[in-house]
Design a protein around this motif. Structure first.
Motif, PDB file in Angstrom:
ATOM      1  N   ALA A 125     -57.555 -67.881  42.215  1.00  0.00           N
ATOM      2  CA  ALA A 125     -56.557 -67.971  41.147  1.00  0.00           C
ATOM      3  C   ALA A 125     -55.694 -66.711  41.070  1.00  0.00           C
ATOM      4  CB  ALA A 125     -57.258 -68.211  39.810  1.00  0.00           C
ATOM      5  N   VAL A 126     -56.330 -65.545  41.157  1.00  0.00           N
ATOM      6  CA  VAL A 126     -55.579 -64.288  41.064  1.00  0.00           C
ATOM      7  C   VAL A 126     -54.635 -64.143  42.250  1.00  0.00           C
ATOM      8  CG1 VAL A 126     -55.786 -61.763  41.160  1.00  0.00           C
ATOM      9  CG2 VAL A 126     -57.294 -63.093  39.662  1.00  0.00           C
ATOM     10  N   SER A 127     -55.122 -64.415  43.451  1.00  0.00           N
ATOM     11  CA  SER A 127     -54.273 -64.267  44.640  1.00  0.00           C
ATOM     12  C   SER A 127     -53.135 -65.279  44.635  1.00  0.00           C
ATOM     13  CB  SER A 127     -55.105 -64.414  45.916  1.00  0.00           C
ATOM     14  OG  SER A 127     -55.692 -65.697  46.009  1.00  0.00           O
ATOM     15  N   PHE A 128     -53.402 -66.506  44.149  1.00  0.00           N
ATOM     16  CA  PHE A 128     -52.354 -67.518  44.043  1.00  0.00           C
ATOM     17  C   PHE A 128     -51.234 -67.031  43.119  1.00  0.00           C
ATOM     18  CE2 PHE A 128     -50.260 -71.084  42.038  1.00  0.00           C
ATOM     19  CZ  PHE A 128     -50.036 -71.970  43.073  1.00  0.00           C
ATOM     20  N   GLY A 129     -51.618 -66.594  41.921  1.00  0.00           N
ATOM     21  CA  GLY A 129     -50.615 -66.148  40.962  1.00  0.00           C
ATOM     22  C   GLY A 129     -49.866 -64.910  41.427  1.00  0.00           C
ATOM     23  N   PHE A 130     -50.593 -63.941  41.973  1.00  0.00           N
ATOM     24  CA  PHE A 130     -49.967 -62.703  42.434  1.00  0.00           C
ATOM     25  C   PHE A 130     -49.009 -62.988  43.588  1.00  0.00           C
ATOM     26  CE2 PHE A 130     -50.389 -58.523  44.785  1.00  0.00           C
ATOM     27  CZ  PHE A 130     -49.594 -57.815  43.892  1.00  0.00           C
ATOM     28  N   ALA A 131     -49.436 -63.840  44.532  1.00  0.00           N
ATOM     29  CA  ALA A 131     -48.579 -64.167  45.675  1.00  0.00           C
ATOM     30  C   ALA A 131     -47.350 -64.973  45.246  1.00  0.00           C
ATOM     31  CB  ALA A 131     -49.377 -64.948  46.719  1.00  0.00           C
ATOM     32  N   PHE A 132     -47.534 -65.876  44.297  1.00  0.00           N
ATOM     33  CA  PHE A 132     -46.406 -66.686  43.826  1.00  0.00           C
ATOM     34  C   PHE A 132     -45.291 -65.806  43.277  1.00  0.00           C
ATOM     35  CE2 PHE A 132     -44.205 -68.760  40.299  1.00  0.00           C
ATOM     36  CZ  PHE A 132     -43.695 -69.886  40.930  1.00  0.00           C
ATOM     37  N   PHE A 133     -45.636 -64.908  42.359  1.00  0.00           N
ATOM     38  CA  PHE A 133     -44.614 -64.044  41.769  1.00  0.00           C
ATOM     39  C   PHE A 133     -44.103 -63.016  42.778  1.00  0.00           C
ATOM     40  CE2 PHE A 133     -46.778 -65.485  37.848  1.00  0.00           C
ATOM     41  CZ  PHE A 133     -45.672 -65.995  37.188  1.00  0.00           C
ATOM     42  N   SER A 134     -44.994 -62.535  43.655  1.00  0.00           N
ATOM     43  CA  SER A 134     -44.569 -61.553  44.661  1.00  0.00           C
ATOM     44  C   SER A 134     -43.531 -62.156  45.589  1.00  0.00           C
ATOM     45  CB  SER A 134     -45.775 -61.063  45.464  1.00  0.00           C
ATOM     46  OG  SER A 134     -46.680 -60.358  44.656  1.00  0.00           O
ATOM     47  N   TRP A 135     -43.785 -63.376  46.087  1.00  0.00           N
ATOM     48  CA  TRP A 135     -42.853 -63.936  47.062  1.00  0.00           C
ATOM     49  C   TRP A 135     -41.602 -64.526  46.428  1.00  0.00           C
ATOM     50  CZ3 TRP A 135     -47.331 -62.867  49.633  1.00  0.00           C
ATOM     51  CH2 TRP A 135     -47.141 -62.315  50.896  1.00  0.00           C
ATOM     52  N   TYR A 136     -41.677 -64.853  45.180  1.00  0.00           N
ATOM     53  CA  TYR A 136     -40.436 -65.219  44.504  1.00  0.00           C
ATOM     54  C   TYR A 136     -39.499 -64.007  44.477  1.00  0.00           C
ATOM     55  CZ  TYR A 136     -37.095 -66.616  40.953  1.00  0.00           C
ATOM     56  OH  TYR A 136     -35.932 -66.898  40.288  1.00  0.00           O
ATOM     57  N   LEU A 137     -40.047 -62.844  44.150  1.00  0.00           N
ATOM     58  CA  LEU A 137     -39.242 -61.620  44.110  1.00  0.00           C
ATOM     59  C   LEU A 137     -38.875 -61.143  45.513  1.00  0.00           C
ATOM     60  CD1 LEU A 137     -41.161 -59.688  41.300  1.00  0.00           C
ATOM     61  CD2 LEU A 137     -39.007 -60.945  41.097  1.00  0.00           C
ATOM     62  N   SER A 139     -38.541 -62.985  48.262  1.00  0.00           N
ATOM     63  CA  SER A 139     -37.522 -63.877  48.821  1.00  0.00           C
ATOM     64  C   SER A 139     -36.149 -63.621  48.215  1.00  0.00           C
ATOM     65  CB  SER A 139     -37.917 -65.339  48.592  1.00  0.00           C
ATOM     66  OG  SER A 139     -39.115 -65.653  49.248  1.00  0.00           O
ATOM     67  N   ARG A 140     -36.149 -63.195  46.968  1.00  0.00           N
ATOM     68  CA  ARG A 140     -34.877 -63.016  46.268  1.00  0.00           C
ATOM     69  C   ARG A 140     -34.257 -61.642  46.529  1.00  0.00           C
ATOM     70  NH1 ARG A 140     -33.691 -65.044  40.149  1.00  0.00           N
ATOM     71  NH2 ARG A 140     -31.474 -64.498  40.068  1.00  0.00           N
ATOM     72  N   TYR A 141     -35.099 -60.593  46.609  1.00  0.00           N
ATOM     73  CA  TYR A 141     -34.553 -59.242  46.646  1.00  0.00           C
ATOM     74  C   TYR A 141     -34.847 -58.454  47.929  1.00  0.00           C
ATOM     75  CZ  TYR A 141     -33.951 -60.066  41.646  1.00  0.00           C
ATOM     76  OH  TYR A 141     -33.587 -60.592  40.432  1.00  0.00           O
ATOM     77  N   GLY A 146     -36.007 -67.763  54.699  1.00  0.00           N
ATOM     78  CA  GLY A 146     -35.475 -68.841  55.521  1.00  0.00           C
ATOM     79  C   GLY A 146     -34.942 -68.343  56.846  1.00  0.00           C
ATOM     80  N   GLU A 147     -34.889 -66.996  57.019  1.00  0.00           N
ATOM     81  CA  GLU A 147     -34.404 -66.422  58.267  1.00  0.00           C
ATOM     82  C   GLU A 147     -35.573 -65.966  59.127  1.00  0.00           C
ATOM     83  OE1 GLU A 147     -31.985 -63.244  56.910  1.00  0.00           O
ATOM     84  OE2 GLU A 147     -30.362 -64.535  56.186  1.00  0.00           O
ATOM     85  N   LYS A 148     -35.281 -65.659  60.372  1.00  0.00           N
ATOM     86  CA  LYS A 148     -36.331 -65.277  61.307  1.00  0.00           C
ATOM     87  C   LYS A 148     -36.755 -63.811  61.148  1.00  0.00           C
ATOM     88  CE  LYS A 148     -35.158 -68.697  64.837  1.00  0.00           C
ATOM     89  NZ  LYS A 148     -34.817 -68.916  66.256  1.00  0.00           N
ATOM     90  N   GLY A 149     -35.972 -63.042  60.450  1.00  0.00           N
ATOM     91  CA  GLY A 149     -36.354 -61.662  60.222  1.00  0.00           C
ATOM     92  C   GLY A 149     -36.142 -60.766  61.418  1.00  0.00           C
ATOM     93  N   GLN A 150     -35.204 -61.090  62.278  1.00  0.00           N
ATOM     94  CA  GLN A 150     -34.930 -60.285  63.460  1.00  0.00           C
ATOM     95  C   GLN A 150     -33.669 -59.466  63.211  1.00  0.00           C
ATOM     96  OE1 GLN A 150     -34.701 -63.303  66.476  1.00  0.00           O
ATOM     97  NE2 GLN A 150     -36.882 -63.196  66.916  1.00  0.00           N
ATOM     98  N   ILE A 275     -39.761 -72.289  45.278  1.00  0.00           N
ATOM     99  CA  ILE A 275     -39.093 -72.166  43.985  1.00  0.00           C
ATOM    100  C   ILE A 275     -37.771 -71.419  44.129  1.00  0.00           C
ATOM    101  CG2 ILE A 275     -39.204 -71.055  41.715  1.00  0.00           C
ATOM    102  CD1 ILE A 275     -40.791 -73.599  41.826  1.00  0.00           C
ATOM    103  N   HIS A 276     -37.791 -70.330  44.908  1.00  0.00           N
ATOM    104  CA  HIS A 276     -36.566 -69.538  45.064  1.00  0.00           C
ATOM    105  C   HIS A 276     -35.516 -70.268  45.897  1.00  0.00           C
ATOM    106  CE1 HIS A 276     -33.725 -66.414  45.883  1.00  0.00           C
ATOM    107  NE2 HIS A 276     -34.020 -66.397  47.169  1.00  0.00           N
ATOM    108  N   LEU A 277     -35.913 -70.779  47.051  1.00  0.00           N
ATOM    109  CA  LEU A 277     -34.940 -71.395  47.960  1.00  0.00           C
ATOM    110  C   LEU A 277     -34.615 -72.831  47.579  1.00  0.00           C
ATOM    111  CD1 LEU A 277     -36.221 -70.090  51.430  1.00  0.00           C
ATOM    112  CD2 LEU A 277     -34.453 -69.125  49.955  1.00  0.00           C
ATOM    113  N   GLY A 278     -35.589 -73.538  47.019  1.00  0.00           N
ATOM    114  CA  GLY A 278     -35.394 -74.955  46.741  1.00  0.00           C
ATOM    115  C   GLY A 278     -34.437 -75.242  45.613  1.00  0.00           C
TER     116      GLY A 278
END
Length: 323
Positions: A125-137, A139-141, A146-150, A275-278
């Protein structure tokens, strides 16, 4: 060092099984994003960190890093050694089994096993919640998932990834070495070095074979997630996972399923990206939703299947011990 045949077999099976199954957590993204690096260079780096971590554990007189304090010393029987053998089979079937439950539960009392279950579900539960908010931020900032990161900074990201994964690998070892050391007599430093050579040598062989296989079949779980092939994403996955794992390592000495933590993190990450991209792209959001939700359901079902096998095996051992 006095070893029975079942203790030795259980230890050897556990060395390979624990490393191979849990490679998706600690080393999966590292392997997938370093496909252009020879496997033996990867093995040399992680093998060096392993040796250093274990020498530190031996120096502290506890190569299990305190995780076996709640487990009594017992004579290993054939049904104890059966647990890592089953783990090898499930690993080849790409089932992300909790090695802690499958291996340690056959040695634990019912009270300790209950505490392991509670801590592991809390970890999910903790890792799910922490990862959700971490990757929303993230992905946004930080980066566009959605890119390959190269880009021109990839060399810097690669250096950061190797450092981060090395820290994660050492932290994971301090959690999960108990799953292997439980088969051996409790460590006493006044020996001739055979104990240390046995543990380090056998583990290095299993680790080397895992790198040679490029993670094995269970590696496909990592490869199926968004952008885990790319260095930037892999670095951030390992960093977030390490923070969560370090928190639970410091919380108490009750063993927990690091697999639960890792799978919770992957699930939260995928939803955070969606959530961010969709919402900004309805077409992408619909397509991504169709792809990720069946994948997440399947991952969770496999996790629960592994847990069911582990608990069944543990209660089978309780039955044999009561005879």
């Amino acid at each position: 060092m006095d070893l029975t045949i079942w203790a030795l077999l259980g230890f050897m099976f556990a060395c390979y099984a624990v490393t191979a199954n849990d490679s998706i957590q600690t080393l999966g993204t590292y392997i997938s994003s370093n496909r252009d690096i020879k496997w033996y260079y990867q093995f040399a780096f992680m093998g060096t960190i392993f040796v250093g971590t274990m020498l530190y554990g031996f120096g502290q007189y506890d190569p299990a890093f305190g995780r076996l304090e709640k487990f009594p010393t017992i004579e290993v029987q054939w049904y104890h050694a059966l647990a890592p053998m089953i783990l090898i089979v499930l690993t080849r079937l790409k089932i992300p089994v909790s090695t802690t439950f499958l291996v340690l539960s056959v040695f634990a009392t019912s009270v300790v096993m209950e505490k392991m279950l509670v801590k592991s579900f809390m970890g999910y539960a903790v890792s799910f919640g922490f990862a959700f908010f971490s990757w929303y931020l993230i992905s946004r900032y930080v980066l566009h998932e959605g890119e390959k990161g190269q880009d021109k900074h990839n060399n810097n990201w690669r250096i950061a990834q190797w450092i981060t994964t090395g820290w994660l690998w050492s932290t994971w070892l301090k959690h999960d070495m108990a799953n292997i050391m439980v088969f051996l007599p409790r460590y006493h430093p006044a020996g001739d070095g055979i104990y240390e050579l046995l543990v380090i040598g056998v583990m290095l062989l299993g680790l080397g074979f895992m790198f040679y296989e490029k993670g094995g079949k269970i590696q496909e779980i990592v490869m199926s997630k968004t952008n885990t092939r790319y260095v930037r994403s892999a670095t951030l996955i390992d960093l977030v996972y390490c923070f969560v794992l370090y928190f639970f390592k410091e919380l108490n000495n009750i063993p927990m399923s690091t697999t639960f933590v890792f799978m919770g993190m992957l699930a939260g990450r995928e939803l955070g990206i969606w959530i961010h991209l969709g919402y900004g792209n309805l077409t992408y959001g619909k397509e991504h939703r169709k792809a990720i939700f069946p994948m997440l359901y399947t991952d969770f079902f496999r996790l629960m299947l592994g847990l069911a096998v582990s608990v069944s095996l543990a209660y089978g051992v309780f039955y044999f011990n009561s005879l």
